[in-house]
Design a protein around this motif. Structure first.
Motif, short mmCIF file in Angstrom:
data_model
loop_
_atom_site.label_atom_id
_atom_site.label_comp_id
_atom_site.label_asym_id
_atom_site.label_seq_id
_atom_site.Cartn_x
_atom_site.Cartn_y
_atom_site.Cartn_z
N THR A 57 0.83 -1.21 0.00
CA THR A 57 0.00 0.00 0.00
C THR A 57 0.86 1.25 0.00
OG1 THR A 57 -0.09 0.06 2.40
CG2 THR A 57 -1.87 -1.12 1.30
N HIS A 58 0.20 2.36 0.25
CA HIS A 58 0.84 3.67 0.37
C HIS A 58 1.70 3.97 -0.83
CE1 HIS A 58 3.26 6.92 2.22
NE2 HIS A 58 2.08 7.20 2.74
N ARG A 59 1.03 4.16 -1.96
CA ARG A 59 1.71 4.40 -3.24
C ARG A 59 2.65 3.26 -3.58
NH1 ARG A 59 3.45 10.34 -2.06
NH2 ARG A 59 1.42 11.10 -1.40
N LYS A 60 2.30 2.08 -3.11
CA LYS A 60 3.07 0.86 -3.39
C LYS A 60 4.50 0.93 -2.90
CE LYS A 60 0.12 -0.61 -7.09
NZ LYS A 60 0.02 -1.29 -8.34
N THR A 61 4.75 1.59 -1.78
CA THR A 61 6.09 1.60 -1.20
C THR A 61 6.10 1.07 0.22
OG1 THR A 61 5.87 3.88 -0.45
CG2 THR A 61 6.87 3.54 -2.62
N LYS A 62 5.00 0.52 0.68
CA LYS A 62 4.94 -0.08 2.01
C LYS A 62 4.43 -1.51 1.85
CE LYS A 62 3.08 2.42 5.27
NZ LYS A 62 2.09 3.03 6.17
N ILE A 63 5.16 -2.46 2.43
CA ILE A 63 4.77 -3.86 2.32
C ILE A 63 4.37 -4.39 3.69
CG2 ILE A 63 6.12 -4.36 0.26
CD1 ILE A 63 8.25 -5.61 2.04
N PHE A 64 3.34 -5.22 3.68
CA PHE A 64 2.86 -5.92 4.87
C PHE A 64 3.12 -7.40 4.63
CE2 PHE A 64 0.53 -2.04 4.53
CZ PHE A 64 0.32 -1.60 5.82
N GLY A 76 4.62 -7.99 9.97
CA GLY A 76 5.48 -6.82 9.97
C GLY A 76 5.16 -5.89 8.83
N ILE A 77 5.70 -4.70 8.93
CA ILE A 77 5.55 -3.67 7.90
C ILE A 77 6.94 -3.13 7.60
CG2 ILE A 77 4.54 -1.44 7.32
CD1 ILE A 77 2.46 -1.97 9.55
N SER A 78 7.25 -2.99 6.34
CA SER A 78 8.51 -2.38 5.93
C SER A 78 8.26 -1.50 4.73
CB SER A 78 9.55 -3.45 5.59
OG SER A 78 10.02 -4.10 6.74
N PRO A 88 9.10 -5.55 -4.76
CA PRO A 88 8.35 -6.71 -4.24
C PRO A 88 6.90 -6.66 -4.68
CG PRO A 88 8.92 -5.17 -2.46
CD PRO A 88 9.53 -4.64 -3.70
N GLN A 89 6.32 -7.83 -4.85
CA GLN A 89 4.92 -7.94 -5.28
C GLN A 89 4.13 -8.76 -4.25
OE1 GLN A 89 3.76 -6.49 -8.16
NE2 GLN A 89 5.82 -5.63 -8.34
N LYS A 90 2.84 -8.56 -4.21
CA LYS A 90 1.97 -9.34 -3.32
C LYS A 90 2.16 -10.82 -3.63
CE LYS A 90 -2.77 -9.95 -1.86
NZ LYS A 90 -4.14 -9.47 -1.95
N GLY A 91 2.34 -11.61 -2.56
CA GLY A 91 2.54 -13.05 -2.71
C GLY A 91 4.00 -13.46 -2.79
N ASP A 92 4.90 -12.50 -3.00
CA ASP A 92 6.33 -12.82 -3.05
C ASP A 92 6.83 -13.35 -1.71
OD1 ASP A 92 6.50 -11.97 -5.66
OD2 ASP A 92 7.69 -10.18 -5.23
N SER A 93 7.84 -14.20 -1.78
CA SER A 93 8.53 -14.68 -0.59
C SER A 93 9.75 -13.79 -0.39
CB SER A 93 8.94 -16.13 -0.77
OG SER A 93 9.64 -16.60 0.35
N ILE A 94 9.90 -13.24 0.81
CA ILE A 94 11.01 -12.33 1.10
C ILE A 94 11.74 -12.78 2.36
CG2 ILE A 94 9.96 -10.31 -0.01
CD1 ILE A 94 9.07 -9.40 2.81
N ASP A 95 12.99 -12.37 2.48
CA ASP A 95 13.74 -12.61 3.72
C ASP A 95 13.41 -11.53 4.73
OD1 ASP A 95 15.08 -14.89 2.86
OD2 ASP A 95 16.72 -13.73 1.99
N VAL A 96 13.17 -11.96 5.96
CA VAL A 96 12.85 -11.03 7.05
C VAL A 96 13.85 -11.26 8.17
CG1 VAL A 96 11.13 -10.45 8.80
CG2 VAL A 96 10.40 -10.95 6.48
N TYR A 97 14.39 -10.17 8.68
CA TYR A 97 15.24 -10.23 9.87
C TYR A 97 14.34 -10.04 11.07
CZ TYR A 97 19.26 -9.23 6.79
OH TYR A 97 20.22 -9.27 5.82
N TYR A 98 14.55 -10.86 12.11
CA TYR A 98 13.75 -10.71 13.33
C TYR A 98 14.63 -10.96 14.54
CZ TYR A 98 13.54 -15.81 13.67
OH TYR A 98 13.86 -17.14 13.79
N SER A 99 14.20 -10.42 15.66
CA SER A 99 14.91 -10.61 16.92
C SER A 99 14.48 -11.94 17.52
CB SER A 99 14.58 -9.46 17.88
OG SER A 99 15.03 -9.77 19.18
N GLU A 100 15.43 -12.77 17.90
CA GLU A 100 15.09 -14.04 18.54
C GLU A 100 14.41 -13.81 19.88
OE1 GLU A 100 18.39 -16.69 18.78
OE2 GLU A 100 18.64 -16.77 16.61
N ASP A 101 14.76 -12.73 20.57
CA ASP A 101 14.13 -12.41 21.86
C ASP A 101 12.68 -11.97 21.69
OD1 ASP A 101 16.58 -12.91 23.06
OD2 ASP A 101 17.19 -10.81 22.99
N ASP A 102 12.38 -11.26 20.60
CA ASP A 102 11.04 -10.75 20.34
C ASP A 102 10.82 -10.66 18.83
OD1 ASP A 102 8.59 -9.52 20.25
OD2 ASP A 102 9.25 -7.64 21.16
#
Length: 114
Positions: A57-64, A76-78, A88-102
């Protein structure tokens, strides 16, 4: 009389532009602050997993996106820039960094510059 009307119009126009800029800063600033905080935390220590984009969304520069960690679904949102294709396109598989603690602290790997 025409000069006075023009000055009133110009003043209102300038005031409207200032109000719009202030509103944009108020609405966008907290999100950017959160992204910067997450980027800092994840640059110290993170794990990587695959996520699926479920909306753009948001002029196609924000991904959920959504991803799973230990059987629990997180979301998440980036953001991404239009200056760096491919996009990136809807349905694409992407790499996400996440905190192991949270895992709620997460960002798309594209949020990090090389």
């Amino acid at each position: 009389m025409i000069k006075l009307d023009f000055l009133k119009f110009a003043w209102r126009y300038i005031l409207a532009i200032i109000v719009v800029i202030v509103l944009i800063r108020i609405l966008v600033y907290p999100e950017r602050t959160k992204i910067n905080e997450y980027r800092e935390r994840l640059s110290i220590s993170h794990s990587v997993t695959k996520a699926s984009i479920n909306s753009i969304t948001h002029r196609k520069t924000k991904i959920f996106y959504e991803f799973m960690v230990n059987g629990v679904k997180y979301s998440g949102i980036s953001r991404y820039t239009l200056l760096n294709p491919p996009y990136p396109q809807k349905g694409d598989s992407i790499d996400v960094y996440y905190s192991e603690d949270d895992p709620n602290v997460n960002l798309w790997s594209g949020e990090f510059t090389e």
